[in-house]
Enzyme design. Structure first.
Site, mmCIF file in Angstrom:
data_model
loop_
_atom_site.group_PDB
_atom_site.id
_atom_site.type_symbol
_atom_site.label_atom_id
_atom_site.label_comp_id
_atom_site.label_asym_id
_atom_site.label_seq_id
_atom_site.Cartn_x
_atom_site.Cartn_y
_atom_site.Cartn_z
ATOM 1 C CB CYS A 16 85.177 20.842 79.311
ATOM 2 S SG CYS A 16 85.789 22.245 80.210
ATOM 3 C CG ASP A 399 48.471 22.294 51.554
ATOM 4 O OD1 ASP A 399 48.096 22.189 50.384
ATOM 5 O OD2 ASP A 399 48.104 21.532 52.459
ATOM 6 C CG ASP A 592 47.588 19.394 55.645
ATOM 7 O OD1 ASP A 592 48.465 18.819 54.973
ATOM 8 O OD2 ASP A 592 46.396 19.416 55.329
ATOM 9 C CG ASP A 596 51.497 18.930 52.539
ATOM 10 O OD1 ASP A 596 51.559 18.250 53.572
ATOM 11 O OD2 ASP A 596 50.859 19.990 52.444
HETATM 12 P P1 ADP Z 1 45.423 20.759 49.221
HETATM 13 O O1 ADP Z 1 46.556 20.943 48.277
HETATM 14 O O2 ADP Z 1 44.478 21.901 49.156
HETATM 15 O O3 ADP Z 1 45.841 20.437 50.617
HETATM 16 P P2 ADP Z 1 45.015 17.952 48.631
HETATM 17 O O4 ADP Z 1 46.185 17.742 47.714
HETATM 18 O O5 ADP Z 1 45.125 17.412 50.001
HETATM 19 O O6 ADP Z 1 44.609 19.499 48.683
HETATM 20 O O7 ADP Z 1 43.732 17.377 47.945
HETATM 21 C C1 ADP Z 1 43.321 17.870 46.684
HETATM 22 C C2 ADP Z 1 41.920 17.441 46.309
HETATM 23 O O8 ADP Z 1 41.871 16.026 46.211
HETATM 24 C C3 ADP Z 1 40.880 17.802 47.326
HETATM 25 O O9 ADP Z 1 40.417 19.108 47.154
HETATM 26 C C4 ADP Z 1 39.814 16.764 47.015
HETATM 27 O O10 ADP Z 1 39.050 17.193 45.899
HETATM 28 C C5 ADP Z 1 40.599 15.547 46.618
HETATM 29 N N1 ADP Z 1 40.801 14.619 47.728
HETATM 30 C C6 ADP Z 1 41.952 14.360 48.366
HETATM 31 N N2 ADP Z 1 41.781 13.450 49.332
HETATM 32 C C7 ADP Z 1 40.477 13.130 49.333
HETATM 33 C C8 ADP Z 1 39.652 12.243 50.111
HETATM 34 N N3 ADP Z 1 40.137 11.505 51.124
HETATM 35 N N4 ADP Z 1 38.342 12.176 49.816
HETATM 36 C C9 ADP Z 1 37.853 12.930 48.831
HETATM 37 N N5 ADP Z 1 38.560 13.761 48.065
HETATM 38 C C10 ADP Z 1 39.854 13.877 48.298
HETATM 39 MG MG MG Z 2 46.932 19.219 51.991
#
Ligand code: ADP
Ligand code: MG
Length: 695
Positions: A16, A399, A592, A596
């Site tokens: 139904c 990640d 997280d 990503d």
């Molecule tokens: P993961 O792939 O390990 O999650 P992210 O892609 O989030 O890492 O970030 C990669 C790198 O970029 C970090 O390890 C840091 O060196 C730099 N980074 C990203 N966002 C920030 C921020 N807000 N302040 C300082 N460094 C940052």
């Molecule tokens: Mg990350």
């Protein structure tokens, strides 16, 4: 175009539900129509009737064209009264019907009297089935189960097999009552499993405390939560201390201590203590509403298995119907001694067996149970397909930050490369920039440095550079913060050091750096081990530098690791992984949800971490893990496997018993009794079997 949801009262069969759905979908003005038999909810989108005050009545009128007994009611989460009282009345009615029949038989008042008693008994027993059958014939021009049972029972009575006829109806009726009870029991166990909805809020108005419904509370209102009470809305504690049990949200039973300035989430229970909370979100935006909506909508989307079943039913039913007609017409011609009476009766039995009800009911209920069970364990699954898909995962990409590691960085070292800036000042530049970011790194820095004197309002032109860092301006200075890839400075050489190093560049000069240390979550190693035992390949994609990436991967037991990746690199790499797999295999990405979301969305199954309080993670992924534990991935896979196992069992039981009775009937070895069992009895067995998922 607006979405609407209603509840359907009195919808008592899965078929139904499908009919209502098809009817409404084919009506002009209604789109994305869905009737969920497990939750008894109807949802649709409409432009034509948007904001129409009469919408409910319009919908009800259409629904009643196919299901005259159904009421359309406002979508509330109160349990629908499943008419248990009515079923008691029915049981009494059936008993009386049977008694009347026996009375007529045993009394020696002659054949005429027996016949009158038999007719009265039939009227009592069939008084519900026949009207339903007639409505069906008139409205949809089709014979349903009710008609088949009624025809066969009356038929039997005419060929001097009254006893059998009466028993068949009795069995069928009792089976139906038990079936309805079993279904409502399943529904209730699932909803009590998810009973996290707060009933009221104690709102504080001056010194007075009033009980109101959570929907009435506004942002900024002060609510009081006493010990033993559910937290009705998300907010921040302004007074008091308490121990909170968030297990309904996360599946985690450890109590959390909260005090002034701590945030609390709706759905948690104040186990001990008295707190005053300043409300930060409306009820409809609160954690509890988000979770409930998600889980409720989860089963709206039909799983592939379900679609397969409904497609199969579309082929199966006409085949059985055809067979029945063939049997009725040709059996007496080819087999000597078989009369038309017998062959027609056989055909009726076939038709009773042919109802695919057990499958149509148990498959969606199974998914609903699986999703309910998972949500109880802190795993929110956004659709039956994702639950189903978990069992087919062959590769998982993780990640790093916040997924494999805790994401709570500890500040371990501050360096200054230019005497104009001391360490305190270096740190201040970091704090100013990170105040505008919600990356785990940013949150950690702000947690570590509690300095209210820093005026972050001077920050201009803030810009986040995903996977690298951030930029901003202050007075006449241009600031860049991030890893070496954004510094463009060849004085910075690759270092073998542990920890994430972030640099500070002011007007083209790298003036300092800080070092942050992150920890691996405690359950990661065992999770990776179990995953590889399950034959699932694990990989890690990270934006962090090579040394850290490799060290962590080695420590937790991941063989394949890609590092220094920008979000778009992650996407491209994932694309390669997806291209290289078989269509039946699934690839999951666990992240997280911070930067990503594209990969989470692209993966067959995107799983995000730490949904509690973070709506971006909930939105970006297909499955949300409310605790930060990676081991929940395993648990999810187990629930998926169990759900699938039970669905398969139910399919085998249903089809097996039906085929058996079918064959037996063909050779004259079984009767209408067995057919009724193959119909209602099997449904009962499968519904009870479904309950095992919840255990
Ligand atoms: P993961 O792939 O390990 O999650 P992210 O892609 O989030 O890492 O970030 C990669 C790198 O970029 C970090 O390890 C840091 O060196 C730099 N980074 C990203 N966002 C920030 C921020 N807000 N302040 C300082 N460094 C940052
Ligand atoms: Mg990350």
């Amino acid at each position: 175009m607006k979405s609407y949801r209603y509840k359907l009262e009195g919808l008592d069969c899965a078929n139904c539900a499908k009919k209502v759905e098809e009817k409404l979908a084919s009506t002009d003005g209604f789109e994305n129509v869905n009737v969920n038999f497990s939750t008894l909810k109807l949802s649709f989108r409409t432009e034509k009737y948007e904001n129409d005050k009469n919408l409910k009545n319009i919908v009800e009128e259409i629904v009643r064209k196919v299901e005259p007994d159904v009421n359309v009611i406002e979508n509330s989460n109160k349990e629908i009264n499943e008419k248990t009282e009515r079923s008691n009345v029915d049981i009494i009615r059936i008993i009386i019907g049977v008694l009347v029949y026996f009375l007529g038989m045993k009394s020696n008042l002659g054949k005429g009297f027996s016949l009158i008693f038999l007719i009265i008994s039939l009227v009592i027993l069939l008084h519900k089935i026949v009207p339903k059958a007639i409505k069906q014939i008139v409205k949809n021009k089709s014979l349903d189960e009710n008609a088949l049972i009624a025809i066969s029972a009356i038929g039997e009575c005419f060929v001097d097999k009254a006893m059998e006829g009466i028993m068949v109806i009795t069995l069928y009726e009792i089976g139906k009552i038990l079936e309805a009870k079993a279904i409502s029991k399943t529904r209730n166990s699932i909803s009590s499993l998810m009973d996290i909805r707060p009933e009221y809020a104690n709102i504080k108005d001056k010194e007075e405390i009033k009980k109101v419904s959570p929907e009435e509370v506004k942002i900024g209102d002060i609510i009081v939560i006493k010990s033993g009470e559910k937290i009705p809305l998300d907010g921040i504690i302004i007074k008091g201390e308490a121990e909170i049990d968030n297990s309904a949200l996360t599946g985690e039973s450890e109590l959390i201590n909260v005090k002034e300035d701590s945030k609390v989430l709706s759905g948690g229970i104040n186990v001990q203590g008295l707190i005053e909370v300043k409300v930060e979100k409306l009820y409809e935006d609160s954690t509890v509403s988000q979770i409930l909506n998600l889980v409720e909508n989860a089963t709206d989307e039909k799983a592939k298995t379900e679609n397969f079943v409904s497609k199969a039913a579309k082929i199966y039913t006409p085949i059985v119907l055809g067979l029945a007609v063939l049997v009725a017409i040709f059996m007496p011609i080819f087999f000597k001694g078989v009369t038309y009476q017998e062959s027609i009766y056989k055909a009726l039995i076939f038709l009773v067996i042919s109802c695919p009800c057990s499958i149509a009911i148990s498959v969606p209920l199974s998914y609903f149970s699986g999703i309910g069970k998972a949500s109880k364990r802190g795993i929110l699954v956004k659709g039956s397909d994702y639950l189903d898909g978990l069992k087919d995962i062959k590769q998982i990409v993780f990640d790093k930050t916040g997924t494999i590691t805790t994401g709570n960085f500890k500040l371990s070292e501050i360096k200054s490369f230019n005497e104009k800036y001391n360490e305190k000042e270096i740190l201040e530049y970091f704090v100013m920039g990170e105040s505008y970011s919600n990356h785990p790194i940013a949150k950690s820095i702000l947690n570590e440095v509690k300095n209210e004197d820093i005026d972050i309002k001077q920050v201009r032109d803030f810009e986040e550079i995903a996977g690298k860092g951030l930029k901003y301006k202050i007075q006449d200075k241009e600031i860049i913060i991030g890893n070496k890839s954004i510094m463009n400075d060849n004085k910075i050489t690759s270092n073998q050091e542990e920890g994430t190093i972030l640099f500070l560049k002011i007007n083209d000069e790298v003036v300092g750096s800080i070092k942050l240390i992150d920890e691996i979550k405690p359950d990661v190693k065992t999770t990776m081990k179990k995953l590889s035992d399950l034959g699932i390949k694990t990989k890690m994609f990270t934006g962090d530098k090579k040394e850290i990436a490799q060290k962590i991967a080695k420590e937790v037991g991941i063989k394949e690791v890609k590092y220094e990746m920008l979000p778009q690199n992650k996407y491209e790499e994932l694309e390669k992984v997806l291209q290289g797999k078989k269509p039946s295999e699934k690839v999951a990405y666990v992240g997280d949800g911070i930067n990503d979301s594209p990969v989470l969305a692209r993966a067959d199954i995107g799983i995000s971490m730490g949904g509690v309080g973070s709506s971006s993670a909930i939105e970006a992924s297909d499955i949300v893990i409310m605790t930060d534990e990676l081991s929940k991935v395993i648990e999810g896979i187990e629930i998926s496997k169990k759900t699938n196992k039970i669905i398969m069992q139910n399919l085998v039981i249903s089809i097996g018993i039906k085929l058996l009775v079918f064959t037996l009937t063909l050779f004259g070895l079984s009767d209408m009794w067995e057919a009724v069992f193959a119909d209602v009895g099997v449904t009962l067995i499968t519904v009870f079997n479904t309950l095992r998922i919840l255990r």
